[in-house]
Scaffold this motif. Structure first.
Motif, mmCIF file in Angstrom:
data_model
loop_
_atom_site.group_PDB
_atom_site.id
_atom_site.type_symbol
_atom_site.label_atom_id
_atom_site.label_comp_id
_atom_site.label_asym_id
_atom_site.label_seq_id
_atom_site.Cartn_x
_atom_site.Cartn_y
_atom_site.Cartn_z
ATOM 1 N N GLY A 6 0.807 -1.215 0.000
ATOM 2 C CA GLY A 6 0.000 0.000 0.000
ATOM 3 C C GLY A 6 0.844 1.271 0.000
ATOM 4 O O GLY A 6 0.559 2.211 -0.736
ATOM 5 N N TYR A 7 1.888 1.247 0.771
ATOM 6 C CA TYR A 7 2.758 2.433 0.830
ATOM 7 C C TYR A 7 3.426 2.654 -0.520
ATOM 8 O O TYR A 7 3.551 3.779 -0.991
ATOM 9 C CB TYR A 7 3.769 2.271 1.965
ATOM 10 C CG TYR A 7 4.699 3.444 2.170
ATOM 11 C CD1 TYR A 7 4.273 4.746 1.930
ATOM 12 C CD2 TYR A 7 6.009 3.245 2.633
ATOM 13 C CE1 TYR A 7 5.122 5.822 2.117
ATOM 14 C CE2 TYR A 7 6.870 4.313 2.826
ATOM 15 C CZ TYR A 7 6.426 5.600 2.561
ATOM 16 O OH TYR A 7 7.273 6.660 2.741
ATOM 17 N N GLY A 8 3.828 1.548 -1.161
ATOM 18 C CA GLY A 8 4.409 1.642 -2.488
ATOM 19 C C GLY A 8 3.413 2.217 -3.487
ATOM 20 O O GLY A 8 3.761 2.961 -4.396
ATOM 21 N N ARG A 9 2.130 1.885 -3.279
ATOM 22 C CA ARG A 9 1.059 2.309 -4.178
ATOM 23 C C ARG A 9 0.615 3.738 -3.865
ATOM 24 O O ARG A 9 -0.338 4.233 -4.423
ATOM 25 C CB ARG A 9 -0.113 1.348 -3.946
ATOM 26 C CG ARG A 9 -0.999 1.078 -5.093
ATOM 27 C CD ARG A 9 -1.852 -0.155 -4.841
ATOM 28 N NE ARG A 9 -2.363 -0.221 -3.484
ATOM 29 C CZ ARG A 9 -2.215 -1.271 -2.675
ATOM 30 N NH1 ARG A 9 -1.567 -2.344 -3.077
ATOM 31 N NH2 ARG A 9 -2.704 -1.264 -1.469
ATOM 32 N N ASN A 10 1.278 4.374 -2.929
ATOM 33 C CA ASN A 10 0.915 5.735 -2.507
ATOM 34 C C ASN A 10 -0.428 5.778 -1.793
ATOM 35 O O ASN A 10 -1.190 6.719 -1.935
ATOM 36 C CB ASN A 10 0.873 6.712 -3.689
ATOM 37 C CG ASN A 10 2.227 6.822 -4.351
ATOM 38 O OD1 ASN A 10 3.242 6.431 -3.757
ATOM 39 N ND2 ASN A 10 2.249 7.331 -5.560
ATOM 40 N N GLU A 11 -0.739 4.732 -1.089
ATOM 41 C CA GLU A 11 -2.014 4.715 -0.368
ATOM 42 C C GLU A 11 -1.754 4.400 1.089
ATOM 43 O O GLU A 11 -1.414 3.276 1.438
ATOM 44 C CB GLU A 11 -2.925 3.620 -0.938
ATOM 45 C CG GLU A 11 -3.560 3.967 -2.254
ATOM 46 C CD GLU A 11 -4.568 2.929 -2.673
ATOM 47 O OE1 GLU A 11 -4.508 1.799 -2.137
ATOM 48 O OE2 GLU A 11 -5.406 3.233 -3.525
ATOM 49 N N THR A 36 2.210 -9.177 -6.046
ATOM 50 C CA THR A 36 1.469 -7.932 -6.273
ATOM 51 C C THR A 36 2.083 -6.774 -5.493
ATOM 52 O O THR A 36 2.089 -5.645 -5.973
ATOM 53 C CB THR A 36 -0.006 -8.066 -5.872
ATOM 54 O OG1 THR A 36 -0.082 -8.359 -4.477
ATOM 55 C CG2 THR A 36 -0.695 -9.156 -6.657
ATOM 56 N N SER A 37 2.646 -7.064 -4.317
ATOM 57 C CA SER A 37 3.208 -5.948 -3.546
ATOM 58 C C SER A 37 4.494 -5.441 -4.214
ATOM 59 O O SER A 37 4.846 -4.278 -4.081
ATOM 60 C CB SER A 37 3.451 -6.358 -2.092
ATOM 61 O OG SER A 37 4.643 -7.076 -1.982
ATOM 62 N N PHE A 38 5.185 -6.304 -4.966
ATOM 63 C CA PHE A 38 6.356 -5.849 -5.725
ATOM 64 C C PHE A 38 5.942 -5.002 -6.924
ATOM 65 O O PHE A 38 6.677 -4.124 -7.365
ATOM 66 C CB PHE A 38 7.195 -7.042 -6.188
ATOM 67 C CG PHE A 38 7.941 -7.717 -5.058
ATOM 68 C CD1 PHE A 38 8.151 -7.047 -3.846
ATOM 69 C CD2 PHE A 38 8.440 -9.009 -5.196
ATOM 70 C CE1 PHE A 38 8.833 -7.669 -2.799
ATOM 71 C CE2 PHE A 38 9.116 -9.636 -4.156
ATOM 72 C CZ PHE A 38 9.311 -8.964 -2.959
ATOM 73 N N LEU A 39 4.731 -5.313 -7.450
ATOM 74 C CA LEU A 39 4.249 -4.483 -8.557
ATOM 75 C C LEU A 39 4.099 -3.030 -8.108
ATOM 76 O O LEU A 39 4.220 -2.108 -8.893
ATOM 77 C CB LEU A 39 2.871 -4.988 -9.014
ATOM 78 C CG LEU A 39 2.812 -6.083 -10.072
ATOM 79 C CD1 LEU A 39 1.363 -6.482 -10.305
ATOM 80 C CD2 LEU A 39 3.451 -5.614 -11.372
ATOM 81 N N ASP A 40 3.785 -2.874 -6.816
ATOM 82 C CA ASP A 40 3.568 -1.536 -6.272
ATOM 83 C C ASP A 40 4.869 -0.855 -5.822
ATOM 84 O O ASP A 40 4.846 0.297 -5.399
ATOM 85 C CB ASP A 40 2.640 -1.616 -5.054
ATOM 86 C CG ASP A 40 1.249 -2.076 -5.437
ATOM 87 O OD1 ASP A 40 0.798 -1.719 -6.542
ATOM 88 O OD2 ASP A 40 0.626 -2.799 -4.635
ATOM 89 N N ALA A 41 5.961 -1.593 -5.882
ATOM 90 C CA ALA A 41 7.195 -1.070 -5.280
ATOM 91 C C ALA A 41 7.704 0.186 -5.988
ATOM 92 O O ALA A 41 7.540 0.354 -7.190
ATOM 93 C CB ALA A 41 8.270 -2.160 -5.329
#
Lengths: 112, 876
Positions: B73-78, B139-144
């Protein structure tokens, strides 16, 4: 402390509940149960198809009260659950060793 | 002056507190999320640089051998107020002293300060390994993204990750996403989560949005909603509406974090209520505040769910993946002009067709249900773009109604289409009354679905009763109207109290618009008005009480309606939630259903005509009461009069009985005698008790009164009204003295000072009857099938003095209570019918006991068996 367990007719639960809270009983557990006593199940014949009532639907009310409340609570249940007909139910009174409120850890009288 | 680490942490905490305190509900959405992100980034970068300076004091070089990578989430700016701040330290090689230093200098102090920071140290190889094993890590790496440190290393990680985990595996990725969504929907579709939804994981939650983002990124390298719109994966309108709904969810989520003072994404009951007391909450008139809030929540959630489902539909079509193997088997064909099945899906060939033939808007759904398939997404978009075509003439068009009824008839295969119709808004446009119940919530633990969802589920459950072949579905004449009623049964919810009445009032308008006939509308109105009747009576009333069952029967009036009401009741309960339908309730409901049905079949007390007559009689009695009789105690008698009494006894007689009832205050009984043409009519009122009827009969026998007929009734409040038609056994003029004697004897017997058997035996049988000794032998029939409440005993025998007393006494001795009796005399043949129960109020079920009763009665009538049977044979 005692636990009072009453098996009553379903349509009597509102009266019993109201009467119990009026005499200051704050909590109770109510469950839908089925069973039979002297009333027994019976067979109804309906258009040739037998409709068997093996177990009769009842309500079970459980409350835990302090020793000196037992008599009043039992009397209240009897007064409000009675129709005078068969199947009015039964009341069981058990001794309770200990009561503990999970949230606070209070024990005994305070936890009821 | 440079801040110490402690000061940095304090400053960060203060800033977070400021966001927490200054915000009102509306600005807790996107705005707060953005703000939180900025302060968190600034804070962590400052801490990182500070650590770097400390490192440089004792080492050469920088901390740039590692990168500081926000993921998830933090990676996704949320970020929400209490979200975990997930950080990964990406390093080039294992056991890098820099990584250790960063952990010690940054993470430990942050944890000690109580910040919720997730932390991992990984090399690129570690990342690739773990991504392979765990889909959510993937998926969390996609947001990295890279916050600080070595940017080259991060770029290499992104590249390697894309090559190894994404490229060439896009379909696999999509499958995984869809599978995870399905699992998530299942898990969070359970009862507990429906009432107390999870904002992050549930249906229509933030996770639905994330799934879209991940998919767009992994499959098409698109990162934002805007890019999705440009790639035609999302319509501009859907994007705007999705962003609004997401903003709402973020408001709720942040507020929930504030209220629970921790990371908690489940909207528990207590918080739902607390939330309505937050500054900035706008209450809506006419709703319980919390229900208004939750309605908004569900409207937004279902919007998100719907838009994400449209998105995935489009993706599947773009990639030509057919998720439904079954529909692929449907051959292509033209269904009507402009409408076809193409590759297993229903399609309108051009949008103009809808403008020319608006009825297609509904007919398309009928086709989809009939062929058990789905509507092509593009056609779905045509429909959504042309919803303005739903106007008054569409709503009252016969062609549309026909499609609606056909849909109804299809039952469970129409359910899915109804869901789509609800989501697109078509259903609430076609039936505008439906708008009130959309996402309408009931704030209790019992109703787990919103009202619209519950209405559709009731429709589905009704279809299932048909598929289960549940009795009496086969007897339902036109099931489509029952299905329609199921869909509309709660239509009165959301407009205040007593929804059944309010809903029933809406039905004529809705059904009238659809062109339904008067008699169908009447049935529908009835069903909606009384859809709670059976459940309420079954669970709250005494089913042993005949009056209650008769009242139900009088309301329902015919078996056709009863059958529909019964099935609707079951479907409604099953669709309410797991607590609403149990075997326990089913047993009570079945008992009630069968008893009402029985009364309706006998047809005596519950036909529309008799119901009207009973009501009329009741009104006449009330009108006829003189002022002195209008006191509450006496009126209570009136309220408790049984139907058969009101039917048989004339109103002026009833009024007379009420007058007599006053005497019972200080007397054991009240007696009233009236001369008729060739006989006398005696009325006795007394508090009912076992044996009363026998006692009165005994008094009559003792006084040489022959009973020609009798009607006995018991008022609901325990007063017996026994009416006897009698004549003198010995022709002589009856005078007042006789009735005085009867009254005295009644007084004696009711005080226990009179016994009959020996006195009757002492009497010589009066002459007129002695001659009629030989008749046919007696017969006793015991029947449990006639009534659900009484055992019926029929006695056929020859008339004789004291007969009624003998029979009544025998029944009393057997422990039976006579509730009503019908005596009819045909010359010297008598048929006496008794409705009896045992003293506990139960019918006589045991065959043995029935046999014993029969024997006892026959003995009374015929004497010892052998005196009849053994007839000496005298040859001539």
């Amino acid at each position: 402390m005692k636990k009072i367990e009453a098996i009553i007719k379903p349509f009597k639960i509102d009266e019993v509940k109201d009467a119990l809270s009026q005499i200051g009983i704050k909590g109770m557990t109510v469950s839908e149960v089925k069973g039979f006593g002297r009333q027994r199940g019976h067979k109804e014949v309906y258009r040739g198809a037998e409709y068997v009532v093996d177990f009769v639907p009842k309500i079970k009310v459980e409350i835990v009260v302090d020793e000196e409340m037992v008599e009043e609570a039992v009397a209240t249940i009897i007064k409000n659950a009675k129709t005078g007909k068969i199947g009015d139910g039964k009341i069981f009174v058990y001794a309770i060793d200990e009561v503990i409120r999970i949230r606070t850890g209070e024990k005994g009288k305070d936890a009821v | 002056m440079e801040r110490s680490l402690k000061e940095h942490i304090q400053h960060f905490k203060d800033q977070r507190k400021a966001i927490r305190n200054s915000q009102e509900l509306p600005s807790l959405g996107r705005e707060a999320v953005r703000e939180l992100l900025v302060i968190t980034d600034v804070f962590l970068v400052s801490v990182f640089y500070q650590a770097e300076r400390k490192w440089q004091k004792s080492h050469t070089g920088s901390l740039r051998s590692i990168s500081l990578v926000p993921i998830g989430g933090y990676g996704r700016n949320e970020l929400a107020l209490h979200s975990d701040i997930d950080l990964m330290i990406l390093c080039a090689r294992r056991s890098d002293p820099v990584a250790e230093f960063v952990s010690e200098e940054i993470f430990y102090p942050l944890w000690d300060a109580g910040l919720e920071i997730g932390h991992s140290v990984r090399t690129i190889t570690d990342c690739l390994d773990i991504a392979e094993k765990n889909f959510y890590t993937q998926t969390s790496f996609l947001d990295a993204r890279c916050l600080a440190g070595n940017r080259e290393l991060f770029k290499k990680f992104k590249k390697d990750f894309a090559e190894k985990s994404i490229e060439g595996q896009r379909k696999k990725f999509l499958e995984n996403i869809l599978l995870e969504n399905q699992k998530r929907y299942q898990r969070y579709g359970e009862a507990a989560f429906l009432l107390e939804p999870n904002i992050k994981e549930g249906k229509g939650s933030l996770r639905d949005h994330h799934s879209m983002l991940w998919t767009a990124k992994a499959l098409f390298n698109l990162s934002t909603l805007e890019e999705m719109v440009n790639a035609a994966l999302l319509s501009p309108n859907d994007r705007t509406s999705l962003e609004q709904s997401l903003d709402f969810l973020w408001q709720i989520r942040n507020q929930l974090h504030i209220l629970s003072d921790r990371k908690n994404d489940q909207l528990y009951f207590e918080y739902q209520e607390d939330m309505t007391r937050m500054p900035g909450f706008a209450a809506k008139a006419g709703f319980l505040e919390v229900e208004g809030l939750m309605r908004d929540f569900y409207l937004h959630a279902s919007n998100i769910e719907y838009i994400s489902s449209l998105f995935f539909d489009r993706i599947l079509h773009t990639l030509k993946i057919k998720p439904h193997a079954k529909t692929a088997a449907l051959p292509d064909r033209i269904l009507e002009k402009d409408v076809s099945i193409y590759r297993g899906e229903i399609r309108i060939d051009r949008p103009e067709a809808l403008i020319k033939k608006p009825y297609l808007l509904l007919k398309i759904f009928e086709y989809a249900a009939r062929y058990g398939t789905e509507i092509h997404p593009r056609t779905g978009q045509f429909i959504r773009d042309n919803l303005y075509l739903v106007n008054d003439s569409f709503r009252s068009s016969r062609q549309t109604s026909r499609s609606m009824f056909n849909l109804m008839k299809l039952g469970s295969s129409a359910f899915k289409q109804l869901e789509v119709m609800l989501q697109t808004g078509l259903l609430a446009l076609y039936i505008p009354e439906f708008e009130n119940i959309r996402c309408q919530v009931q704030h209790d633990a019992y109703h787990i679905y919103t009202v619209d969802k519950h209405s559709l589920l009731t429709f589905l459950e009704l279809s299932l009763t048909r598929e289960e072949d549940k009795y009496p579905f086969a007897e339902i004449d036109k099931p489509e109207y029952l299905f329609l009623t199921a869909l509309l049964h709660d239509i009165g919810k959301g407009i205040g109290h007593n929804h059944a009445e309010k809903g029933a009032d809406l039905i004529p308008m809705i059904a009238g618009r659809m062109g339904l006939k008067e008699d169908v509308i009447r049935d529908m109105v009835f069903l909606v008005r009384h859809h709670l009747l059976l459940v309420e009576v079954a669970t709250r009333r005494d089913l042993e009480d005949e009056k209650i069952i008769v009242e139900c029967a009088q309301k329902i009036q015919d078996i056709k309606r009863l059958n529909m009401l019964y099935l609707l009741t079951i479907a409604d309960a099953r669709a309410t939630g797991p607590r609403a339908w149990t075997a326990w309730k089913a047993a009570l409901l079945d008992e009630l259903y069968l008893k009402i049905k029985h009364i309706l079949q006998q047809g005596e007390l519950a036909t529309p005509q008799t119901t009207a007559r009973i009501q009329k009689a009741l009104a006449q009695v009330k009108d006829g009461l003189t002022l002195d009789l209008k006191n509450p105690a006496l009126l209570r008698h009136v309220e408790n009069m049984p139907g058969d009494y009101l039917l048989i006894v004339k109103p002026h007689q009833i009024i007379k009985h009420i007058q007599l009832a006053r005497e019972l205050i200080d007397k054991k009984f009240a007696l009233f005698v009236e001369a008729r043409n060739s006989f006398w009519e005696l009325t006795v009122l007394a508090r009912d008790k076992p044996g009363l009827f026998a006692q009165i009969s005994g008094v009559l026998a003792l006084n040489d009164l022959d009973v020609l007929g009798t009607q006995i009734f018991t008022w609901g409040d325990g007063i017996a009204v026994d009416i006897f038609q009698v004549r003198e056994l010995i022709e002589e003029s009856v005078n007042d003295l006789k009735w005085k004697k009867v009254a005295e004897d009644l007084e004696k017997t009711l005080s226990g000072r009179l016994s009959f058997d020996h006195r009757l035996a002492e009497k010589t049988t009066p002459l007129p009857l002695q001659t009629k000794k030989h008749g046919r032998s007696s017969k006793v029939v015991i029947d449990n099938g006639i009534s659900d409440f009484y055992t019926v005993i029929e006695v056929y025998t020859n008339d004789r003095p004291g007969l009624l007393y003998s029979l009544a006494k025998t029944l009393f001795d057997m422990g039976l209570d006579i509730r009503s009796a019908k005596i009819s005399t045909m010359v010297d043949q008598v048929v006496d019918v008794f409705y009896v129960r045992d003293f506990y109020g139960q019918k006589i079920y045991h065959a043995e006991q029935c046999e014993e009763i029969k024997k006892a009665l026959l003995f009374r009538l015929e004497g010892p068996k052998n005196t009849i049977k053994i007839v000496p044979f005298h040859p001539q």
